[in-house]
Design an enzyme around this catalytic site. Sequence first.
Site, PDB file in Angstrom:
ATOM      1  N   ALA A  46       0.803  -1.227   0.000  1.00 55.36           N
ATOM      2  CA  ALA A  46       0.000   0.000   0.000  1.00 55.36           C
ATOM      3  C   ALA A  46       0.836   1.277   0.000  1.00 55.36           C
ATOM      4  CB  ALA A  46      -0.971  -0.005   1.188  1.00 55.36           C
ATOM      5  N   HIS A  49       5.160   4.732  -3.861  1.00 58.43           N
ATOM      6  CA  HIS A  49       6.620   4.870  -3.905  1.00 58.43           C
ATOM      7  C   HIS A  49       7.025   6.179  -4.570  1.00 58.43           C
ATOM      8  CE1 HIS A  49       7.604   0.844  -2.489  1.00 58.43           C
ATOM      9  NE2 HIS A  49       6.612   0.382  -3.225  1.00 58.43           N
ATOM     10  N   LYS A 249      12.309  -5.290  -2.555  1.00 56.84           N
ATOM     11  CA  LYS A 249      12.554  -4.132  -1.714  1.00 56.84           C
ATOM     12  C   LYS A 249      12.693  -4.494  -0.231  1.00 56.84           C
ATOM     13  CE  LYS A 249       9.315  -1.600  -4.130  1.00 56.84           C
ATOM     14  NZ  LYS A 249       9.342  -1.922  -5.562  1.00 56.84           N
ATOM     15  N   ARG A 310       2.902 -11.278  -6.239  1.00 59.62           N
ATOM     16  CA  ARG A 310       3.425 -10.332  -7.227  1.00 59.62           C
ATOM     17  C   ARG A 310       3.416 -10.957  -8.617  1.00 59.62           C
ATOM     18  NH1 ARG A 310       6.965 -10.888  -3.054  1.00 59.62           N
ATOM     19  NH2 ARG A 310       7.401  -9.081  -1.731  1.00 59.62           N
ATOM     20  N   ILE A 333       2.643  -6.355 -14.351  1.00 58.80           N
ATOM     21  CA  ILE A 333       2.613  -5.111 -13.562  1.00 58.80           C
ATOM     22  C   ILE A 333       2.955  -5.454 -12.118  1.00 58.80           C
ATOM     23  CG2 ILE A 333       1.290  -3.070 -12.921  1.00 58.80           C
ATOM     24  CD1 ILE A 333       1.710  -3.220 -15.914  1.00 58.80           C
ATOM     25  N   CYS A 397     -20.383  -1.923  12.988  1.00 52.30           N
ATOM     26  CA  CYS A 397     -19.012  -2.360  13.267  1.00 52.30           C
ATOM     27  C   CYS A 397     -18.512  -1.524  14.432  1.00 52.30           C
ATOM     28  CB  CYS A 397     -18.132  -2.159  12.035  1.00 52.30           C
ATOM     29  SG  CYS A 397     -16.367  -2.281  12.367  1.00 52.30           S
ATOM     30  N   CYS A 399     -15.676  -1.773  16.193  1.00 48.63           N
ATOM     31  CA  CYS A 399     -14.259  -1.400  16.259  1.00 48.63           C
ATOM     32  C   CYS A 399     -13.987  -0.157  15.421  1.00 48.63           C
ATOM     33  CB  CYS A 399     -13.367  -2.535  15.771  1.00 48.63           C
ATOM     34  SG  CYS A 399     -13.539  -4.064  16.700  1.00 48.63           S
ATOM     35  N   CYS A 439     -19.290  -7.891  14.017  1.00 48.87           N
ATOM     36  CA  CYS A 439     -20.217  -7.340  13.023  1.00 48.87           C
ATOM     37  C   CYS A 439     -20.537  -8.311  11.900  1.00 48.87           C
ATOM     38  CB  CYS A 439     -19.699  -6.018  12.473  1.00 48.87           C
ATOM     39  SG  CYS A 439     -18.207  -6.165  11.479  1.00 48.87           S
TER      40      CYS A 439
HETATM   41  C1  LIG Z   1       3.383  -8.348  -1.901  1.00 51.07           C
HETATM   42  C2  LIG Z   1       3.191  -7.175  -2.797  1.00 51.07           C
HETATM   43  C3  LIG Z   1       3.550  -5.880  -2.381  1.00 51.07           C
HETATM   44  C4  LIG Z   1       3.381  -4.803  -3.211  1.00 51.07           C
HETATM   45  N1  LIG Z   1       3.612  -3.555  -2.734  1.00 51.07           N
HETATM   46  C5  LIG Z   1       3.385  -2.480  -3.548  1.00 51.07           C
HETATM   47  C6  LIG Z   1       3.534  -1.165  -3.054  1.00 51.07           C
HETATM   48  O1  LIG Z   1       3.778  -0.950  -1.867  1.00 51.07           O
HETATM   49  N2  LIG Z   1       3.394  -0.136  -3.900  1.00 51.07           N
HETATM   50  C7  LIG Z   1       3.096  -0.321  -5.203  1.00 51.07           C
HETATM   51  O2  LIG Z   1       3.002   0.656  -5.926  1.00 51.07           O
HETATM   52  N3  LIG Z   1       2.880  -1.562  -5.686  1.00 51.07           N
HETATM   53  C8  LIG Z   1       3.017  -2.637  -4.879  1.00 51.07           C
HETATM   54  N4  LIG Z   1       2.790  -3.892  -5.350  1.00 51.07           N
HETATM   55  C9  LIG Z   1       2.389  -4.050  -6.729  1.00 51.07           C
HETATM   56  C10 LIG Z   1       0.906  -3.801  -6.943  1.00 51.07           C
HETATM   57  O3  LIG Z   1       0.150  -4.341  -5.897  1.00 51.07           O
HETATM   58  C11 LIG Z   1       0.510  -4.422  -8.245  1.00 51.07           C
HETATM   59  O4  LIG Z   1       1.386  -3.990  -9.228  1.00 51.07           O
HETATM   60  C12 LIG Z   1      -0.888  -4.031  -8.668  1.00 51.07           C
HETATM   61  O5  LIG Z   1      -1.830  -4.261  -7.664  1.00 51.07           O
HETATM   62  C13 LIG Z   1      -1.229  -4.817  -9.916  1.00 51.07           C
HETATM   63  O6  LIG Z   1      -2.522  -4.531 -10.303  1.00 51.07           O
HETATM   64  P1  LIG Z   1      -3.137  -5.305 -11.528  1.00 51.07           P
HETATM   65  O7  LIG Z   1      -4.451  -4.705 -11.759  1.00 51.07           O
HETATM   66  O8  LIG Z   1      -2.166  -5.295 -12.639  1.00 51.07           O
HETATM   67  O9  LIG Z   1      -3.229  -6.803 -11.054  1.00 51.07           O
HETATM   68  P2  LIG Z   1      -4.313  -7.506 -10.102  1.00 51.07           P
HETATM   69  O10 LIG Z   1      -4.698  -6.647  -8.986  1.00 51.07           O
HETATM   70  O11 LIG Z   1      -3.784  -8.843  -9.764  1.00 51.07           O
HETATM   71  O12 LIG Z   1      -5.571  -7.643 -11.046  1.00 51.07           O
HETATM   72  C14 LIG Z   1      -5.644  -8.540 -12.106  1.00 51.07           C
HETATM   73  C15 LIG Z   1      -7.096  -8.922 -12.285  1.00 51.07           C
HETATM   74  O13 LIG Z   1      -7.279  -9.669 -13.450  1.00 51.07           O
HETATM   75  C16 LIG Z   1      -8.251 -10.660 -13.214  1.00 51.07           C
HETATM   76  N5  LIG Z   1      -8.125 -11.717 -14.218  1.00 51.07           N
HETATM   77  C17 LIG Z   1      -7.111 -12.581 -14.379  1.00 51.07           C
HETATM   78  N6  LIG Z   1      -7.348 -13.396 -15.411  1.00 51.07           N
HETATM   79  C18 LIG Z   1      -8.535 -13.043 -15.926  1.00 51.07           C
HETATM   80  C19 LIG Z   1      -9.325 -13.529 -16.989  1.00 51.07           C
HETATM   81  N7  LIG Z   1      -8.932 -14.546 -17.747  1.00 51.07           N
HETATM   82  N8  LIG Z   1     -10.524 -12.955 -17.232  1.00 51.07           N
HETATM   83  C20 LIG Z   1     -10.962 -11.916 -16.473  1.00 51.07           C
HETATM   84  N9  LIG Z   1     -10.235 -11.427 -15.448  1.00 51.07           N
HETATM   85  C21 LIG Z   1      -9.045 -11.980 -15.164  1.00 51.07           C
HETATM   86  C22 LIG Z   1      -7.922 -11.111 -11.832  1.00 51.07           C
HETATM   87  O14 LIG Z   1      -9.017 -11.776 -11.221  1.00 51.07           O
HETATM   88  C23 LIG Z   1      -7.589  -9.797 -11.147  1.00 51.07           C
HETATM   89  O15 LIG Z   1      -8.717  -9.197 -10.562  1.00 51.07           O
HETATM   90  C24 LIG Z   1       2.910  -4.995  -4.513  1.00 51.07           C
HETATM   91  C25 LIG Z   1       2.534  -6.276  -4.926  1.00 51.07           C
HETATM   92  C26 LIG Z   1       2.626  -7.344  -4.064  1.00 51.07           C
HETATM   93  C27 LIG Z   1       2.104  -8.664  -4.470  1.00 51.07           C
END
Ligand SMILES: Cc1cc2nc3c(=O)[nH]c(=O)nc-3n(C[C@H](O)[C@H](O)[C@H](O)COP(=O)(O)OP(=O)(O)OC[C@H]3O[C@@H](n4cnc5c(N)ncnc54)[C@H](O)[C@@H]3O)c2cc1C
Lengths: 478, 419
Positions: A46, A49, A249, A310, A333, A397, A399, A439
Amino acid sequence: MYDVIIVGCGITGAAAAFALSRYKLSVLVLEKENDIAIGATRANSAIIHAGYDPEPGTLMARLNVRGCEMAAELCAQLDVPYKNCGSLVLAFDDNDVKSIRALYERGVQNGVKRLELIDSRRLRELEPCVSDKAVAALYAPTSGIVNPWEYALAMAEVAALNGVKFLLSHPVTYITGQLGGFTVTSCGEQFNARYVVNAAGVDSAAVHEMVAEKAFTIKPSRGDYFLLDKSEGSRAKHTLFQCPGPAGKGVLVSPTVHGNLLAGPNAVSCLDAHRVNTTAEGLAFVKTHALKSVPGINFRDTIRSFAGMRANSDRNDFIIGFPVPGFLDLAGIKSPGLTCAPATGEYAAGLLEQHGLELVKKDSPVTARRKIRFKELSIPEKQRLISENPLYGRVICRCETITEGEIVEACHSPIPPVSVDGIKRRAGTGMGRCQGGFCGPRVLEILCRERGISPLEALKDGEGSVILFNETKAGGRA
Amino acid sequence: MNWELIVIGAGPAGLAAALAAYDKGLRKIAIIERDRYAGGILNQCIHNGFGLHRFKEELTGPEYALKFIDRLRDTTIELICDTMVLHITPDRQVHTVSAEKGYQVYSASSIFLAMGCRERPRGAISIPGDRPAGVFTAGTAQRYINLEGYMCAKRVVILGSGDIGLIMARRLTLEGAKVLCCVEIMPHSSGLARNIAQCLKDFDIPLYLNHTVTDVTAANGRVSSVTVSRVDANRAPIPGTEMVFDCDTLLLSVGLIPENELSREAGIEIDPRTNGPFVYENMETSMKGVFAGGNVVHVHDLVDYVSEESAKAGEGAARFVSSAENADEAYIRMLNGDNVSYTVPQRIRPGRLEGSVKLFFRVRSKLGASVIKVSDASGQELASFKRLSMSPGEMENIFLPKEVFQKARGDISVSASEA
Ligand SMILES: Cc1cc2nc3c(=O)[nH]c(=O)nc-3n(C[C@H](O)[C@H](O)[C@H](O)COP(=O)(O)OP(=O)(O)OC[C@H]3O[C@@H](n4cnc5c(N)ncnc54)[C@H](O)[C@@H]3O)c2cc1C
Ligand SMILES: Cc1cc2nc3c(=O)[nH]c(=O)nc-3n(C[C@H](O)[C@H](O)[C@H](O)COP(=O)(O)OP(=O)(O)OC[C@H]3O[C@@H](n4cnc5c(N)ncnc54)[C@H](O)[C@@H]3O)c2cc1C
């Protein structure tokens, strides 16, 4: 025929939908889960950066700095909890000092503003609870924290208000066609579109391969976290990083926008990208490393542990481009994808325009969102609100002091929740120290009433996550 | 309007305090309860076993509560339900919110805190694994089954041998579920011996002491299995001892935490041993005119003691209001000696004592025939008591006559050791 179909609705898909929703276009979002933002977007650090991590010249570096610059204003406009708390990368020895110098240089090249290398005295002024073994730090005052799923929800909700259509529980299984005429198959239905955007997170390689040659591999990497009670929330005022290593990181300690303390993540390569479980070893690793930064953390006050996955890849940058004309990958991403999201959305809209999609501004698109947060109102405001709608006088809720009014509002929001956790993500119920023990049954009752379903159909979270099996011998109350 | 006493929470503690204060002459008393009905947690405790000490009969929870609720009708005590207390202030303003009356601030000459306690969630013990539907705290499951009328489990593993978990093992079995086992990390149960016998043994449900849950897996959004491992002397799981149970539910009975958000925010001193306010001999907290009793002070296993302790507090509040008994007085601290994990009350003002003090405490580990010693800072033994056995799951109490406190030099400690 849609102009654009977006596959996947994490924050990347939501940001693309948000950016496109300003224009006179018909846009459809297909999401495989029963709610949006429940992939990587709901379980991460969250952090907004500052932008000193990505290698200069990468797309990631550019989108990161831009995304960070956009965050404060955009969050204010969308009524998303955000705090510009700043971050510190701690150095514990000479090697670390070299690392933070390198990060500083990188940050300057990337265009990060107000970066500073600080000594241990200044560090302690900024962060009294930090380990006395930290000898120096890189201070990035532009960095911040956000509620990640609410950020995604807010963008998606505004997009929905602007006419973007969202279909949940719609996994895309098949894509055929080419520029000007794609056919996207989901749940046995076919949807046609001129352009397709792949924002499928850890599944983005699979979606890519539905239309194009294999070009990259997703290498899922899991990270475990502890979320601690608000009583521990003041242990860190800034996001505290350790020096990055080959695995990422490293373990951070950070306040959250809700006033809790977050510690994590580790990094473990996984074969199954969809099993996002915590492990005892992972949690133990996080604990040890978090204590290195802030020795006083009382892990007995943990209220939740969780893990995130990730979408790392075999490239050292995001994979953004057209493998075939009309099909845009927003793939791999990884972190800092959350920070980048609004910039990624804008950038995607720009790329689509370059490839022939005409972007004509709507006359007056919705650009903002407002939410009622009972807890944050003054006493006269609370009084007025309850006299207009008594449901705001019933606290559900305990809390987090969330009222029935807020829950009902969430139930009828532009992308309505279908589960107890869907309400949690929108209204904040069950986020506190009892984690919904109190809740949960009450929220379930409201969910069923507002959706007109039986308690036996109510879900905790994703598809299949039923809470209740059958009536007791005495019979159900509802 | 100024209330003489505002009681926060209409569970057994709040009810007993309000009635005792009424009996001592207070007339302007309000009980504020966030739920729709009075009775507190007793409303979902439909099993019997309540009131053995006080009424010499075995009542169900609601029956026990009714004994008090029925009495309200003959008094001027006002019961204000569906109303949540949001804040209290040191000048005894009580901020409330309700659908009916909106945001209201009441002032009171005295306050009684009776907010009860809440259950520790899964996160508090960081059980690794998936996070599907089907992990419930025992009290939440109890609410679904007993109040809402829905079953939330078919095949169940219970973690923790607290009383609510034990009661639920029986309840779930009677409703047709299969309880596979009850798992306890400590070498002893944290529940009452009678519950182990009546809720586990009578239904052939195994109790695994020195074991804990080390993994949870999910299939299709719901719990599909739970892994249980033996732990070593440091409570660390021993590799190779895993047992995997196919089940759809993990029930947690891993402890209760007194609910003191209001107290903390108001600046009332909290004892880290109990997570409840420090209280004096009359159950007054560190904030003048604010009293507390029941589970908000320390977690009780028997409701009879909740009522007794709270009635004492209600009397204290009445005395405070009518005789302005509020001078600062020196007090003696009651400290943990060997094997004792807390005492309530924690502070005794000898000048305020009329009769003896009933002191509650818990031991840290299971003891056989043993001696309880009460001594002062100089090492002088003030009193001693014998017990055939003691266990952390059962709250102990001793009576200390007034003279003990007059004789004492400095603070007093209570210790227990096997004879
Ligand atoms: C542990 C961790 C820590 C992180 N910390 C940070 C941070 O502090 N700051 C930062 O900027 N970033 C951070 N990130 C990175 C960030 O969270 C991600 O880059 C970002 O959330 C990616 O978003 P997205 O929409 O690309 O992927 P997702 O949120 O994974 O969304 C992809 C979506 O596609 C859907 N999907 C998949 N296949 C299909 C399909 N065939 N048909 C329809 N839907 C489908 C999935 O259900 C999902 O909802 C972190 C990531 C992780 C895992
Ligand atoms: C599952 C279970 C089984 C038990 N079994 C037995 C048994 O077999 N025999 C036995 O003797 N004892 C048993 N007990 C113990 C006994 O019931 C409890 O110790 C007793 O109910 C505690 O009473 P209390 O009034 O302190 O708390 P509670 O009963 O919890 O009451 C607290 C009240 O305060 C209200 N409240 C809290 N905060 C606020 C606020 N901010 N504003 C307004 N109202 C508020 C709550 O809604 C609640 O009604 C059991 C307890 C449990 C939980």
